[in-house]
Design an enzyme around this catalytic site. Structure first.
Site, PDB file in Angstrom:
ATOM      1  N   HIS A   1      16.543 -30.309  -7.510  1.00 50.86           N
ATOM      2  CA  HIS A   1      15.906 -31.022  -8.619  1.00 50.86           C
ATOM      3  C   HIS A   1      14.660 -30.279  -9.099  1.00 50.86           C
ATOM      4  CE1 HIS A   1      17.923 -35.110  -7.481  1.00 50.86           C
ATOM      5  NE2 HIS A   1      18.749 -34.274  -8.074  1.00 50.86           N
TER       6      HIS A   1
ATOM      7  N   ASP B   1      -3.761 -45.027 -25.309  1.00 45.44           N
ATOM      8  CA  ASP B   1      -3.335 -45.121 -26.709  1.00 45.44           C
ATOM      9  C   ASP B   1      -2.061 -44.352 -27.014  1.00 45.44           C
ATOM     10  OD1 ASP B   1      -5.469 -46.753 -27.361  1.00 45.44           O
ATOM     11  OD2 ASP B   1      -6.768 -45.073 -27.908  1.00 45.44           O
TER      12      ASP B   1
ATOM     13  N   ARG C   1      25.672 -23.865  -9.423  1.00 48.51           N
ATOM     14  CA  ARG C   1      26.334 -25.163  -9.603  1.00 48.51           C
ATOM     15  C   ARG C   1      27.083 -25.125 -10.928  1.00 48.51           C
ATOM     16  NH1 ARG C   1      22.361 -28.044  -8.615  1.00 48.51           N
ATOM     17  NH2 ARG C   1      21.546 -28.775 -10.625  1.00 48.51           N
TER      18      ARG C   1
ATOM     19  N   TYR D   1      24.145 -23.086  -2.463  1.00 49.19           N
ATOM     20  CA  TYR D   1      22.725 -22.760  -2.545  1.00 49.19           C
ATOM     21  C   TYR D   1      22.365 -21.981  -1.281  1.00 49.19           C
ATOM     22  CZ  TYR D   1      23.635 -26.675  -5.596  1.00 49.19           C
ATOM     23  OH  TYR D   1      24.204 -27.511  -6.532  1.00 49.19           O
TER      24      TYR D   1
ATOM     25  N   ASP E   1      20.874 -27.251 -15.671  1.00 52.78           N
ATOM     26  CA  ASP E   1      21.462 -28.583 -15.554  1.00 52.78           C
ATOM     27  C   ASP E   1      20.799 -29.417 -16.637  1.00 52.78           C
ATOM     28  OD1 ASP E   1      22.273 -31.153 -14.876  1.00 52.78           O
ATOM     29  OD2 ASP E   1      22.077 -30.833 -12.719  1.00 52.78           O
TER      30      ASP E   1
ATOM     31  N   HIS F   1      25.047 -31.783  -1.329  1.00 50.02           N
ATOM     32  CA  HIS F   1      25.158 -32.980  -2.171  1.00 50.02           C
ATOM     33  C   HIS F   1      26.620 -33.333  -2.409  1.00 50.02           C
ATOM     34  CE1 HIS F   1      26.223 -30.617  -5.785  1.00 50.02           C
ATOM     35  NE2 HIS F   1      25.255 -29.780  -5.466  1.00 50.02           N
TER      36      HIS F   1
ATOM     37  N   GLU G   1      29.038 -27.854 -13.418  1.00 51.08           N
ATOM     38  CA  GLU G   1      29.225 -29.302 -13.577  1.00 51.08           C
ATOM     39  C   GLU G   1      29.833 -29.617 -14.937  1.00 51.08           C
ATOM     40  OE1 GLU G   1      26.533 -33.387 -13.318  1.00 51.08           O
ATOM     41  OE2 GLU G   1      25.558 -31.452 -13.685  1.00 51.08           O
TER      42      GLU G   1
ATOM     43  N   HIS H   1      23.182 -41.342 -13.778  1.00 49.50           N
ATOM     44  CA  HIS H   1      23.811 -41.810 -12.545  1.00 49.50           C
ATOM     45  C   HIS H   1      24.171 -43.263 -12.816  1.00 49.50           C
ATOM     46  CE1 HIS H   1      22.209 -38.629  -9.480  1.00 49.50           C
ATOM     47  NE2 HIS H   1      22.729 -38.089 -10.572  1.00 49.50           N
TER      48      HIS H   1
ATOM     49  N   HIS I   1      29.384 -38.236  -9.492  1.00 52.17           N
ATOM     50  CA  HIS I   1      28.742 -39.542  -9.658  1.00 52.17           C
ATOM     51  C   HIS I   1      29.244 -40.132 -10.960  1.00 52.17           C
ATOM     52  CE1 HIS I   1      25.986 -37.889 -12.721  1.00 52.17           C
ATOM     53  NE2 HIS I   1      25.722 -36.891 -11.899  1.00 52.17           N
TER      54      HIS I   1
ATOM     55  N   ASP J   1      26.125 -34.647 -19.081  1.00 52.55           N
ATOM     56  CA  ASP J   1      25.553 -34.029 -17.883  1.00 52.55           C
ATOM     57  C   ASP J   1      26.333 -32.749 -17.583  1.00 52.55           C
ATOM     58  OD1 ASP J   1      24.242 -33.497 -15.530  1.00 52.55           O
ATOM     59  OD2 ASP J   1      24.906 -35.286 -14.470  1.00 52.55           O
TER      60      ASP J   1
ATOM     61  N   GLU K   1      30.852 -31.578  -9.900  1.00 49.49           N
ATOM     62  CA  GLU K   1      29.784 -30.595  -9.829  1.00 49.49           C
ATOM     63  C   GLU K   1      29.578 -29.986  -8.439  1.00 49.49           C
ATOM     64  OE1 GLU K   1      25.805 -32.377 -10.059  1.00 49.49           O
ATOM     65  OE2 GLU K   1      26.751 -34.308 -10.469  1.00 49.49           O
TER      66      GLU K   1
END
Length: 462
Positions: free
Chosen positions: A249, A44, A421, A404, A266, A356, A423, A367, A360, A277, A400
């Site tokens: 992530h 529901d 990071r 790490y 992020d 990475h 970005e 993305h 992008h 972003d 970005e």
């Protein structure tokens, strides 16, 4: 009422005309795109509906259970037909306003509008004697099934002189190429989204302090997004302190923030179906340690190098390559890599700390769609097939870089669990690029000043 009442239907009509010109070159036919359905979260309770990006890009229509049929003649003349839910007073009492076909036709500049309940019946007439039907193949099983049934019906009418489309073609590439170059309206919306997100990051810096939980900072971000007109986050926010920042992530957002740790955020809002972003990394206590600042400056300089490489005529991979050179040299200078720059680049040793890509596409999807390969690459012209495409004015991409540093062999204690990071979102312009998320502080001095000023204000208020 429309969820986005300020939208001009002429904008979407022009996009449909642009798509029609593309389909004319392929012989014409009928393009079909659906809005999507409401999805059940649990019993529901539905997830908040968000229209399919391709459908919204062409219509501006915000309701679920809708379909656009764009009929393109061989001459290039086109006719837009919308199928949507009927008006239903009882359902509107429970669920809110519906346009219904009649009002939707007028409000969204369609040539025709019909009930979604009659879609398959109308498709029999619409697809009859058409050369092709265009779908986003592999993306919408229900629409593909409905089209298959219609084709079967039309083939059964061959003796009556009615033919079925002889080809079912993928629509994705044509729409992807269109969406890759943003128009003025899109750029304006994305700037507004970026402004909301940038100021949410400032607010996050100001509420951050040791002893609080990551989700408390996330709550501030969400509050600022919604307070300033955003419908929702563009993606699940990452609020990662300490070692959590080394998880690319990370989504738990439930750890207590400790004095001396960094916090990586992020997060970006979505506005009128367009994403922002932004990532910023800053000290929980407002002051970088010597080791943290050394790593941070490497990442910041890498981003500057990538920004300088982002310009029309450059290849998509150029900003990444520029950032990697700075990051690799920085890792060597910090003695995290014990080799020369060429060896670090050729061997990929830097990937232990930077795994990475630097960019992008960004747009309606965080993305966003669009090929990263050069669509014009031909070996006979000396361009390898996998060469990245050239940047053009109107493209929007993220920049970005990050580092790490997990504990492990050769990692000095002072660098362990530092995850950073930075970005930003950049619009490629005629001369270079415009970093339109720059309001979010990112230099060491800007971050220190932002957090220090808030602490002074808080202490006076107390």
């Amino acid at each position: 009422m429309s969820r986005y009442p300020t939208h001009n239907p002429l904008i979407y009509a022009k996009r449909r005309e642009q798509l029609a010109r593309r389909l004319k070159k392929m012989g014409g036919g009928v393009a079909l795109v659906q809005s999507g359905m409401e999805v059940m979260r649990n019993r529901d309770a539905d997830y908040a509906f968000r229209s399919d990006s391709y459908f919204y890009y062409l219509t501006g229509f915000p309701e679920p259970e809708a379909c656009l049929a764009l009929v393109v003649a061989p001459s290039g003349d086109s006719r837009a037909v919308l199928f949507c839910r009927d008006k239903n007073e009882e359902r509107e009492i429970w669920e809110g306003f519906r346009f219904g076909p009649k009002a939707a036709q007028s409000a969204f500049g369609m040539h025709e509008a019909h009930s979604i309940e009659d879609l398959e019946e109308h498709l029999i007439d619409t697809l009859a004697n058409q050369p092709a039907v265009f779908l986003r193949l592999g993306e919408d099983e229900s629409l593909e099934a409905a089209v298959a049934d219609v084709l079967k019906t039309l083939r059964g009418k061959a003796r009556m002189g009615i033919s079925a489309p002889h080809a079912v073609l993928d629509l994705s590439h044509s729409l992807d190429e269109m969406r890759l170059i943003k128009d003025k309206t899109e750029i304006e919306i994305m700037r507004r989204a970026a402004d909301i997100s940038a100021h949410a990051h400032i607010a996050a810096m100001q509420v951050c302090q040791p002893g609080k939980f990551e989700f408390e900072v996330e709550a501030e971000l969400l509050y600022q997004f919604r307070k300033n007109g955003s419908e929702a986050p563009a993606y699940g926010s990452i609020v990662a302190s300490g070692a959590n920042a080394c998880v690319l992530h990370y989504r738990a957002n439930d750890a207590k923030m400790r004095d001396g740790d960094l916090l990586l955020i992020d997060a970006g809002c979505e506005l009128d179906c367009y994403a922002s972003d932004i990532t910023r990394t800053f000290p929980v206590n407002g002051q970088f340690s010597k080791a943290q600042q050394a790593v941070y400056e490497v990442v910041l300089n890498a981003q500057y190098a990538a920004i300088d490489a982002t310009k029309p005529g450059a290849r998509f991979n150029d900003p990444h390559d520029a950032a990697v050179k700075v990051l690799a040299q920085g890792l060597i200078d910090l003695k995290l890599l014990k080799m020369g720059l060429n060896e670090a680049l050729e061997s990929g040793a830097y990937k232990r700390f930077y795994m990475h890509r630097t960019s992008h596409w960004l747009g309606m999807d965080v993305h966003d769609c669009g090929s990263y390969r050069d669509p014009a690459a031909k070996p006979e012209d000396g361009v390898a097939p996998h060469t990245s495409r050239k940047l053009e004015a109107g493209m929007v991409l993220t920049i970005e870089p990050g580092l790490y540093i997990r504990p492990g062999k050769g990692v000095p204690k002072q660098f362990e669990n530092i995850g950073i990071r930075i970005e930003d979102d950049a619009l490629v312009t005629q001369k270079g690029c415009d970093v339109y998320t720059a309001d979010a502080p990112k230099t060491v001095s800007e971050i220190h000043a932002t957090m220090k000023a808030h602490k002074k204000t808080s202490s006076k208020a107390a």
